[in-house]
Design a protein around this motif. Structure first.
Motif, PDB file in Angstrom:
ATOM      1  N   GLU A  60      55.923  58.402  15.585  1.00 54.27           N
ATOM      2  CA  GLU A  60      55.340  59.464  14.768  1.00 54.27           C
ATOM      3  C   GLU A  60      55.602  60.839  15.370  1.00 54.27           C
ATOM      4  OE1 GLU A  60      52.943  60.974  11.478  1.00 54.27           O
ATOM      5  OE2 GLU A  60      54.393  59.391  11.892  1.00 54.27           O
ATOM      6  N   HIS A  61      55.565  60.925  16.702  1.00 59.33           N
ATOM      7  CA  HIS A  61      55.865  62.201  17.367  1.00 59.33           C
ATOM      8  C   HIS A  61      57.311  62.606  17.100  1.00 59.33           C
ATOM      9  CE1 HIS A  61      55.691  65.254  20.586  1.00 59.33           C
ATOM     10  NE2 HIS A  61      54.385  65.097  20.567  1.00 59.33           N
ATOM     11  N   MET A  62      58.191  61.641  17.096  1.00 52.29           N
ATOM     12  CA  MET A  62      59.602  61.923  16.801  1.00 52.29           C
ATOM     13  C   MET A  62      59.774  62.386  15.362  1.00 52.29           C
ATOM     14  SD  MET A  62      61.085  58.599  18.838  1.00 52.29           S
ATOM     15  CE  MET A  62      62.816  58.819  18.509  1.00 52.29           C
ATOM     16  N   ARG A  63      59.040  61.755  14.444  1.00 52.30           N
ATOM     17  CA  ARG A  63      59.159  62.115  13.032  1.00 52.30           C
ATOM     18  C   ARG A  63      58.619  63.520  12.770  1.00 52.30           C
ATOM     19  NH1 ARG A  63      56.359  62.597   8.476  1.00 52.30           N
ATOM     20  NH2 ARG A  63      54.382  62.194   9.535  1.00 52.30           N
ATOM     21  N   LYS A  64      57.458  63.845  13.358  1.00 53.41           N
ATOM     22  CA  LYS A  64      56.804  65.114  13.063  1.00 53.41           C
ATOM     23  C   LYS A  64      57.412  66.296  13.808  1.00 53.41           C
ATOM     24  CE  LYS A  64      52.290  65.349  12.641  1.00 53.41           C
ATOM     25  NZ  LYS A  64      50.841  65.200  12.899  1.00 53.41           N
ATOM     26  N   TYR A  65      57.870  66.054  15.054  1.00 53.80           N
ATOM     27  CA  TYR A  65      58.244  67.180  15.915  1.00 53.80           C
ATOM     28  C   TYR A  65      59.688  67.145  16.406  1.00 53.80           C
ATOM     29  CZ  TYR A  65      53.162  67.485  15.945  1.00 53.80           C
ATOM     30  OH  TYR A  65      51.844  67.555  15.564  1.00 53.80           O
ATOM     31  N   GLY A  66      60.429  66.127  16.017  1.00 57.94           N
ATOM     32  CA  GLY A  66      61.824  66.062  16.432  1.00 57.94           C
ATOM     33  C   GLY A  66      62.031  65.613  17.868  1.00 57.94           C
ATOM     34  N   THR A  67      60.996  65.063  18.476  1.00 57.32           N
ATOM     35  CA  THR A  67      61.122  64.537  19.843  1.00 57.32           C
ATOM     36  C   THR A  67      62.184  63.445  19.864  1.00 57.32           C
ATOM     37  OG1 THR A  67      58.788  65.022  20.199  1.00 57.32           O
ATOM     38  CG2 THR A  67      59.824  63.497  21.742  1.00 57.32           C
ATOM     39  N   THR A  68      62.957  63.385  20.930  1.00 55.37           N
ATOM     40  CA  THR A  68      64.071  62.437  21.006  1.00 55.37           C
ATOM     41  C   THR A  68      63.838  61.378  22.078  1.00 55.37           C
ATOM     42  OG1 THR A  68      65.287  63.734  22.659  1.00 55.37           O
ATOM     43  CG2 THR A  68      65.632  64.304  20.341  1.00 55.37           C
ATOM     44  N   GLU A  69      64.580  60.299  21.946  1.00 54.82           N
ATOM     45  CA  GLU A  69      64.511  59.245  22.960  1.00 54.82           C
ATOM     46  C   GLU A  69      65.014  59.766  24.305  1.00 54.82           C
ATOM     47  OE1 GLU A  69      65.900  55.324  21.757  1.00 54.82           O
ATOM     48  OE2 GLU A  69      65.670  55.887  19.648  1.00 54.82           O
ATOM     49  N   GLU A  70      65.950  60.690  24.275  1.00 50.16           N
ATOM     50  CA  GLU A  70      66.439  61.295  25.513  1.00 50.16           C
ATOM     51  C   GLU A  70      65.330  62.071  26.221  1.00 50.16           C
ATOM     52  OE1 GLU A  70      69.924  60.356  23.036  1.00 50.16           O
ATOM     53  OE2 GLU A  70      68.009  61.340  22.643  1.00 50.16           O
ATOM     54  N   GLN A  71      64.488  62.754  25.455  1.00 45.69           N
ATOM     55  CA  GLN A  71      63.370  63.496  26.057  1.00 45.69           C
ATOM     56  C   GLN A  71      62.349  62.540  26.666  1.00 45.69           C
ATOM     57  OE1 GLN A  71      62.268  65.870  22.658  1.00 45.69           O
ATOM     58  NE2 GLN A  71      63.634  67.546  23.230  1.00 45.69           N
ATOM     59  N   LEU A  72      62.083  61.416  26.010  1.00 47.59           N
ATOM     60  CA  LEU A  72      61.231  60.395  26.615  1.00 47.59           C
ATOM     61  C   LEU A  72      61.839  59.924  27.932  1.00 47.59           C
ATOM     62  CD1 LEU A  72      60.380  58.125  23.522  1.00 47.59           C
ATOM     63  CD2 LEU A  72      58.880  59.798  24.596  1.00 47.59           C
ATOM     64  N   ALA A  73      63.141  59.715  27.920  1.00 51.05           N
ATOM     65  CA  ALA A  73      63.830  59.225  29.114  1.00 51.05           C
ATOM     66  C   ALA A  73      63.739  60.218  30.264  1.00 51.05           C
ATOM     67  CB  ALA A  73      65.294  58.927  28.790  1.00 51.05           C
ATOM     68  N   CYS A  74      63.673  61.520  29.955  1.00 50.19           N
ATOM     69  CA  CYS A  74      63.557  62.539  31.012  1.00 50.19           C
ATOM     70  C   CYS A  74      62.287  62.329  31.846  1.00 50.19           C
ATOM     71  CB  CYS A  74      63.540  63.935  30.403  1.00 50.19           C
ATOM     72  SG  CYS A  74      65.142  64.505  29.790  1.00 50.19           S
ATOM     73  N   ILE A  75      61.228  61.858  31.217  1.00 55.20           N
ATOM     74  CA  ILE A  75      59.989  61.577  31.941  1.00 55.20           C
ATOM     75  C   ILE A  75      60.225  60.480  32.965  1.00 55.20           C
ATOM     76  CG2 ILE A  75      57.630  60.712  31.728  1.00 55.20           C
ATOM     77  CD1 ILE A  75      57.900  63.495  30.573  1.00 55.20           C
ATOM     78  N   ALA A  76      60.859  59.402  32.532  1.00 51.06           N
ATOM     79  CA  ALA A  76      61.125  58.284  33.435  1.00 51.06           C
ATOM     80  C   ALA A  76      62.028  58.698  34.589  1.00 51.06           C
ATOM     81  CB  ALA A  76      61.751  57.125  32.657  1.00 51.06           C
ATOM     82  N   VAL A  77      63.072  59.461  34.289  1.00 49.93           N
ATOM     83  CA  VAL A  77      64.019  59.907  35.327  1.00 49.93           C
ATOM     84  C   VAL A  77      63.288  60.749  36.367  1.00 49.93           C
ATOM     85  CG1 VAL A  77      66.039  61.344  35.766  1.00 49.93           C
ATOM     86  CG2 VAL A  77      66.031  59.758  33.823  1.00 49.93           C
ATOM     87  N   LYS A  78      62.476  61.701  35.914  1.00 51.37           N
ATOM     88  CA  LYS A  78      61.723  62.572  36.823  1.00 51.37           C
ATOM     89  C   LYS A  78      60.789  61.762  37.723  1.00 51.37           C
ATOM     90  CE  LYS A  78      58.094  64.624  35.026  1.00 51.37           C
ATOM     91  NZ  LYS A  78      56.929  64.002  35.726  1.00 51.37           N
ATOM     92  N   ASN A  79      60.040  60.868  37.120  1.00 52.17           N
ATOM     93  CA  ASN A  79      59.036  60.144  37.897  1.00 52.17           C
ATOM     94  C   ASN A  79      59.664  59.146  38.866  1.00 52.17           C
ATOM     95  OD1 ASN A  79      57.189  61.708  36.601  1.00 52.17           O
ATOM     96  ND2 ASN A  79      56.465  60.117  35.206  1.00 52.17           N
ATOM     97  N   HIS A  80      60.775  58.550  38.491  1.00 49.71           N
ATOM     98  CA  HIS A  80      61.493  57.694  39.442  1.00 49.71           C
ATOM     99  C   HIS A  80      62.011  58.522  40.618  1.00 49.71           C
ATOM    100  CE1 HIS A  80      62.153  53.488  37.880  1.00 49.71           C
ATOM    101  NE2 HIS A  80      61.470  54.038  36.891  1.00 49.71           N
ATOM    102  N   HIS A  81      62.499  59.714  40.332  1.00 50.73           N
ATOM    103  CA  HIS A  81      62.980  60.592  41.410  1.00 50.73           C
ATOM    104  C   HIS A  81      61.837  60.930  42.368  1.00 50.73           C
ATOM    105  CE1 HIS A  81      65.205  63.718  43.492  1.00 50.73           C
ATOM    106  NE2 HIS A  81      64.186  64.541  43.280  1.00 50.73           N
ATOM    107  N   ASN A  82      60.666  61.259  41.824  1.00 52.66           N
ATOM    108  CA  ASN A  82      59.524  61.589  42.669  1.00 52.66           C
ATOM    109  C   ASN A  82      59.088  60.419  43.535  1.00 52.66           C
ATOM    110  OD1 ASN A  82      59.635  64.038  41.365  1.00 52.66           O
ATOM    111  ND2 ASN A  82      57.748  63.761  40.192  1.00 52.66           N
ATOM    112  N   ALA A  83      59.156  59.228  42.982  1.00 53.93           N
ATOM    113  CA  ALA A  83      58.712  58.041  43.712  1.00 53.93           C
ATOM    114  C   ALA A  83      59.618  57.685  44.882  1.00 53.93           C
ATOM    115  CB  ALA A  83      58.615  56.847  42.764  1.00 53.93           C
ATOM    116  N   MET A  84      60.852  58.164  44.843  1.00 55.88           N
ATOM    117  CA  MET A  84      61.808  57.811  45.890  1.00 55.88           C
ATOM    118  C   MET A  84      61.291  58.158  47.282  1.00 55.88           C
ATOM    119  SD  MET A  84      64.534  56.256  44.846  1.00 55.88           S
ATOM    120  CE  MET A  84      65.696  56.557  46.183  1.00 55.88           C
ATOM    121  N   GLU A  85      60.582  59.273  47.413  1.00 57.87           N
ATOM    122  CA  GLU A  85      60.095  59.730  48.716  1.00 57.87           C
ATOM    123  C   GLU A  85      58.623  59.403  48.941  1.00 57.87           C
ATOM    124  OE1 GLU A  85      62.197  60.814  50.954  1.00 57.87           O
ATOM    125  OE2 GLU A  85      63.800  60.574  49.475  1.00 57.87           O
TER     126      GLU A  85
END
Length: 387
Positions: free
Chosen positions: A154-179
């Motif tokens: 629904e967020h994607m439908r209403k606001y144009g949010t993309t799967e790539e933007q969701l993926a950015c969250i995962a990438v960031k948090n995995h990077h933070n967890a490394m240390e």
């Protein structure tokens, strides 16, 4: 000037992951050991009460309670288990704050634990699905992944949010967890890794979802007047709020969680600070869409702009307001009962300047934690300020 509700004087955390051969009680004891190692002036006799966040007893066929604390050397200490699904740790914290504010106790321990890897994934999902409405969600097969996927779609439908933007969250948090030595997943990932991972419930893929694991965390709180007795640099709690909502299936709005909006607004008002003054925030990110929606609900950006905020890197290390420096539930891990207190452990480490490397937020003074139960059925927000 903000009011000091109580003070955080020590914190401990067992390493998150698949802790084979360790019971929930033993994981809690690891966290307790660190609390006392970090605060030599604190002894067991000083602790007036203990609050344990644990979401489910079914994983070990046992609830953590008074016998666990008695066996650690807290004989006859009042011990209460708090359960609000994935915000159980946050509920334990809230209970400890209110206990100190009541004047009944001077020092309390708030902790959380979950031992989840005793069962295979289908059995574990069956247990976790008890967080959903019965009969309208559970009987329809709408588990938490499915409900959050509806929010994402629904967020994607209403606001144009993309799967790539969701993926950015995962990438960031995995990077933070490394240390983060306490984190479960020490693995850098790319946006493409997320997009090509196994689909769980469209648009959410495997790497959009937090991992089930074992873990425990604990903190010690005391009245502000006594904090100097235990710590030369206590951290004050200056905001605390809680709110709830109906089950997901009954709501008209799927792209915002009212419990988060209400509790964050109240906690910030109590603290006298604005959201933009936070030096770091630990957000409930059991699914990547949770973090994007939380950005909007707590006021980091306008409604519908959470995906763009993530894509711009504003919440990464070195960004405007770093979010989930610990790795979040997504990469540090999500042992359900522990997660809310685990967020506070990260705040304690950051505001005390104990984090090593690039993960340390420079000159951090103000922090927020956001702990959410179920698909936004309840939320607890706390504000911390270094003295």
């Amino acid at each position: 000037m903000s009011k000091q509700l109580c003070s955080l004087i020590s914190a401990g955390c067992a390493s998150y992951g698949k802790r084979q051969g360790f019971s929930a009680a033993e994981l809690l004891y690891e966290a307790f050991d660190e609390i006392f190692a970090n605060c030599p002036a604190l002894d067991r006799k000083s602790v007036g009460a203990i609050y344990i966040g644990q979401a489910f007893e079914a994983f070990e066929h046992k609830a953590s309670g008074a016998e666990v604390t008695n066996n650690y050397g807290f004989p006859n200490t009042p011990t209460t288990r708090k359960e609000s699904v994935s915000s159980s740790g946050g509920s334990a914290l809230r209970s400890g704050i209110l206990a100190i504010l009541s004047g009944v106790y001077d020092v309390v321990i708030c902790c959380g634990v979950e031992k989840m890897t005793t069962l295979d994934t289908p059995a574990a999902v069956e247990i976790i699905s008890m967080a959903s409405s019965r009969p309208f969600e559970q009987w329809s097969g709408a588990n938490l992944a499915a409900l959050n996927a509806l929010s994402a779609r629904e967020h994607m439908r209403k606001y144009g949010t993309t799967e790539e933007q969701l993926a950015c969250i995962a990438v960031k948090n995995h990077h933070n967890a490394m240390e983060n030595p306490k984190a479960y997943l020490h693995r850098e990932i790319t946006v493409q890794d997320v997009l090509s991972s196994k689909q769980i419930c469209s648009p959410l893929k495997l790497l959009d979802c937090s991992p089930m694991c074992d873990g425990a965390s604990a903190i010690a709180l005391c009245s502000p007047e006594l904090a100097g007795k235990f710590s030369h640099a206590p951290i004050d709690l200056v905001g605390s709020a809680e709110a709830s909502d109906s089950d997901f299936v009954y709501r008209d709005e799927l792209t915002s969680f009212q419990a988060t909006k209400i509790s964050s607004k109240k906690a910030l008002e109590m603290s006298g600070a604005s959201i933009k003054e936070m030096d770091l925030i630990e957000i409930h990110d059991a699914f990547t869409i949770n973090e994007i929606i939380a950005y909007e609900d707590i006021g980091l950006c306008e409604k519908g702009m959470g995906g763009k905020l993530a894509e711009a890197g504003a919440t990464g290390l070195g960004g405007e307001i770093p979010v989930n420096t610990s790795g979040g539930l997504k990469a540090k891990g999500h042992p359900i009962g522990s997660s809310g207190i685990g967020q506070v452990y990260e705040v304690y480490q950051q505001l005390s300047g104990l984090v090593t490397g690039e993960r340390q937020v420079k000159d951090a003074r103000l922090a927020m934690t956001h702990s959410m139960g179920g698909a936004g059925v309840n939320a607890l927000v706390h504000i911390f300020k270094a003295r």
